[in-house]
Scaffold this motif. Structure first.
Motif, PDB file in Angstrom:
ATOM      1  N   ALA A   1       0.837  -1.200   0.000  1.00 12.88           N
ATOM      2  CA  ALA A   1       0.000   0.000   0.000  1.00 12.88           C
ATOM      3  C   ALA A   1       0.874   1.253   0.000  1.00 12.88           C
ATOM      4  CB  ALA A   1      -0.923  -0.008   1.211  1.00 12.88           C
TER       5      ALA A   1
ATOM      6  N   ARG B   1      -8.139   2.102   4.064  1.00 14.68           N
ATOM      7  CA  ARG B   1      -8.327   1.326   2.835  1.00 14.68           C
ATOM      8  C   ARG B   1      -7.789  -0.093   2.922  1.00 14.68           C
ATOM      9  NH1 ARG B   1      -5.525   4.572  -1.581  1.00 14.68           N
ATOM     10  NH2 ARG B   1      -6.568   3.207  -3.058  1.00 14.68           N
ATOM     11  N   VAL B   2      -6.819  -0.340   3.788  1.00 16.26           N
ATOM     12  CA  VAL B   2      -6.214  -1.680   3.836  1.00 16.26           C
ATOM     13  C   VAL B   2      -6.374  -2.343   5.206  1.00 16.26           C
ATOM     14  CG1 VAL B   2      -4.101  -3.013   3.520  1.00 16.26           C
ATOM     15  CG2 VAL B   2      -4.557  -1.056   2.047  1.00 16.26           C
TER      16      VAL B   2
ATOM     17  N   PRO C   1     -10.346  -2.667   6.736  1.00 18.59           N
ATOM     18  CA  PRO C   1     -11.196  -3.707   6.123  1.00 18.59           C
ATOM     19  C   PRO C   1     -10.691  -5.123   6.368  1.00 18.59           C
ATOM     20  CG  PRO C   1     -10.377  -2.148   4.456  1.00 18.59           C
ATOM     21  CD  PRO C   1      -9.856  -1.683   5.773  1.00 18.59           C
ATOM     22  N   LEU C   2      -9.377  -5.285   6.454  1.00 18.56           N
ATOM     23  CA  LEU C   2      -8.838  -6.634   6.627  1.00 18.56           C
ATOM     24  C   LEU C   2      -9.027  -7.159   8.044  1.00 18.56           C
ATOM     25  CD1 LEU C   2      -5.614  -6.412   4.474  1.00 18.56           C
ATOM     26  CD2 LEU C   2      -7.568  -7.902   4.088  1.00 18.56           C
TER      27      LEU C   2
END
Lengths: 341, 269
Positions: free
Chosen positions: B170, B183-184, B187-188
């Motif tokens: 990222a 963004r990373v 959500p994970l």
């Protein structure tokens, strides 16, 4: 775009990773950092990417010092060894990630993703999840995800290592074609000498945190300057030698005439298996006789180990040899290199 | 596969019965028309109707939900932040082991000890601010103290199961800071956060000991109500209430498990 690595030094605790490495990469060049694991090649790549800080030294991009720029500020993109695709995003969103980071308008992102997708021939797969793709396809996504940003330098960290042999060769050729088409600067890290010779304009051989030798694939293969390079790229016979009279070298095979007279008392002579001549022509003066210890059938050639010194060579064409055959082979002066390290 | 000897199977069934017979008994009694529950007088829903009409239970249920919701929100935010901090710091292995033990200690600490400790703490702090008087805020703080560990452990396991290099990828793709987190990372780890939050919520719903010690005389929650009614003699109404709480817990645990397993399998591949 040109990359200039100036006196980069890096240690991890007490382990030396890079020892004052200097390297110039010319614009549009495709270079390979080749070396065994732990030689510092990946560290060098990560320092260029900005994922790692050097202890000392500088990285210049087109003459501009980027040593202290963070990874997200550098116009450089990376294809990671494990691809590092985002598992929560589909293929399209993975590829668009970099453009969205830079707030490119959505209207522009769509066509550019389509273009990148067709560049790596993944058309029709953009709605899939990353885990629905094969290893080769994942690698293409990683490639597209990097290339869509039009990086000034593309870094590839052993991108083929997770793929099977056939696919690897196909992708190597594809990568080479891609480089010709796009014309950017590519830096590939690999421990696979075949890959290095196949894809790159220039091979940088590294060992123990240092650059040992660099040159075009044929230069480093044909004219290795050290035992390490000769044995790491392809196979080689090494013959211990002492300086003899009138340009000759004294060896266990008797006196041999090498490429050039020995400039030091001790040296190693080096010849590649495919350069050994059999059957032996009349003109060859360096003659070695021995008994066939092992003969392996390789389809288009035979691979022979010769007693008593274990000289390894390949026969061209089909002159079948059997174990126990007593033969004489030639070590042509032109191919008998002299190494001092 | 070899069949197990009969006596092993028998012991297994007996253990299973020990686990479930009391629960099944409560569920059956909650539908039993007999008030004393000594015999089966037919199926009825009248205990549930009484439950529904009981004002005290309404209040207790409301308090329980408020406590569970507020404490879950607080502990989820704090626990997630703690898990991220643990995973980010370049700590040596021994420091990490210590950190893990620090997390596990509250999980295995006897609740009664924790409750007593909280009473001591609040008795002192109430002189600083009225918020620390025994009552709703004190109960919420008390619940947060044991919920944090569970949230942190769940999120941490999720974080450690993530593929390597995603942060770096990222970053390489011009992301960073809050943008990268949103963004990373977020959500994970969301399945882990959700599962942790559900666990925290269940623990709060069921909690009796800490609530009882820190609630003060006014505040009534469902577990405290059940405890109180037990002294007056257990009524079928309590069976009905227990059955409802059991059902809620089972559903929440089931959902939490789904979040932990399902998504993890997806992310790993």
């Amino acid at each position: 775009m040109s990359i200039n690595v100036i006196a980069v030094h890096k240690t991890y605790g007490t382990t030396l990773a890079l020892s004052n490495v200097d390297l110039i990469v010319k614009p549009g060049e495709f270079i390979t950092l080749l070396g065994p694991s732990g030689c510092g090649k990946t560290t060098l790549l990560r320092i260029i990417a900005g994922l790692e800080r050097p202890d000392s030294g500088y990285i210049h991009l087109d003459g501009k010092d980027i040593t202290h720029d963070k990874a997200n500020q550098r116009p450089i993109n990376t294809v990671f060894q494990s691809y590092a695709l985002f598992p929560h995003l589909n293929i399209r969103d993975n590829i668009a990630f970099g453009l969205r980071s830079r707030r490119v308008p959505e209207a522009e992102i769509g066509p550019r993703v389509d273009q990148a997708v067709s560049l790596v021939r993944l058309d029709g797969m953009t709605d899939r999840r990353t885990h629905q793709l094969s290893g080769g396809q994942q690698q293409r996504v990683a490639l597209a995800r990097a290339l869509i940003n039009e990086p000034k330098v593309l870094l590839l960290d052993e991108p083929m290592s997770a793929l099977d042999a056939n696919l690897r060769v196909a992708l190597q050729i594809e990568l080479r074609a891609l480089h010709r088409r796009l014309g950017g600067t590519f830096i590939l890290v690999t421990h696979d000498q075949d890959e290095a010779l196949t894809v790159s304009d220039r091979v940088i051989v590294m060992n123990k945190g240092r650059i040992i030798q660099q040159g075009t694939p044929s230069e480093v293969y044909q004219r290795p300057t050290s035992r390490f390079v000769a044995s790491f790229l392809g196979h080689a016979n090494f013959i211990d030698a002492k300086r003899g009279s009138s340009g000759m070298a004294e060896t266990a095979y008797g006196p041999l005439r090498p490429q050039e007279p020995l400039s030091e008392e001790n040296a190693t002579l080096c010849i590649r298996p495919e350069e050994v001549l059999y059957p032996i022509p009349q003109t060859c003066t360096n003659r070695v006789s021995g008994t066939v210890r092992e003969a392996i059938y390789r389809g288009d050639h035979q691979e022979i180990w010769l007693d008593p010194q274990g000289l390894r060579f390949t026969t061209s064409g089909c002159t079948p040899l059997k174990i126990g055959d007593h033969i004489e082979v030639g070590l042509p002066t032109d191919n008998l290199r002299v190494l001092y390290a | 596969m070899r069949r197990l000897p009969l006596w092993v199977s028998f012991i297994g069934l007996f253990a299973l019965a020990l686990l479930y017979v009391p629960l099944i008994g409560v569920v059956i009694q909650s539908f039993n028309a007999s008030r004393l529950g000594l015999d089966w007088k037919g199926f009825t829903l009248k205990w549930y109707e009484q439950l529904w009409a009981n004002e005290v239970i309404h209040e207790a249920a409301w308090n329980t939900l408020v406590i569970a919701t507020v404490s879950t929100v607080i502990s989820t935010v704090l626990g997630t932040a703690l898990a991220l901090a643990f995973s980010r710091f370049p700590w040596k292995r021994r420091a990490m082991t210590t950190a893990d033990n620090v997390l596990y200690l509250p999980v295995v600490t006897p609740e009664i000890v924790m409750a007593a400790a909280l009473v001591v703490m609040f008795s002192l702090l109430r002189h600083v601010h009225a918020m620390f008087d025994f009552g709703l805020p004190a109960v919420i703080i008390g619940h947060v103290t044991f919920q944090i560990s569970f949230v942190t452990l769940t999120v941490r396991s999720r974080l450690s199961g993530l593929p390597a290099n995603l942060d770096e990828a990222a970053c390489d793709l011009y992301s960073g800071g809050w943008n990268l987190f949103r963004r990373v990372t977020l959500p994970l780890i969301m399945p882990g956060i959700t599962a942790g939050a559900l666990l925290a919520f269940i623990l709060s719903l069921d909690d009796f000991v800490i609530t009882y010690f820190t609630a003060g005389p006014q505040l009534m929650t469902l577990p405290v109500y059940i405890y109180g009614s037990q002294r007056r003699g257990i009524t079928p109404e309590i069976h009905a209430l227990s059955t409802v709480m059991l059902l809620c817990t089972v559903v929440l645990v089931f959902v939490a498990m789904r979040f932990l397993q399902d998504r993890k399998g997806k992310a790993a591949s």
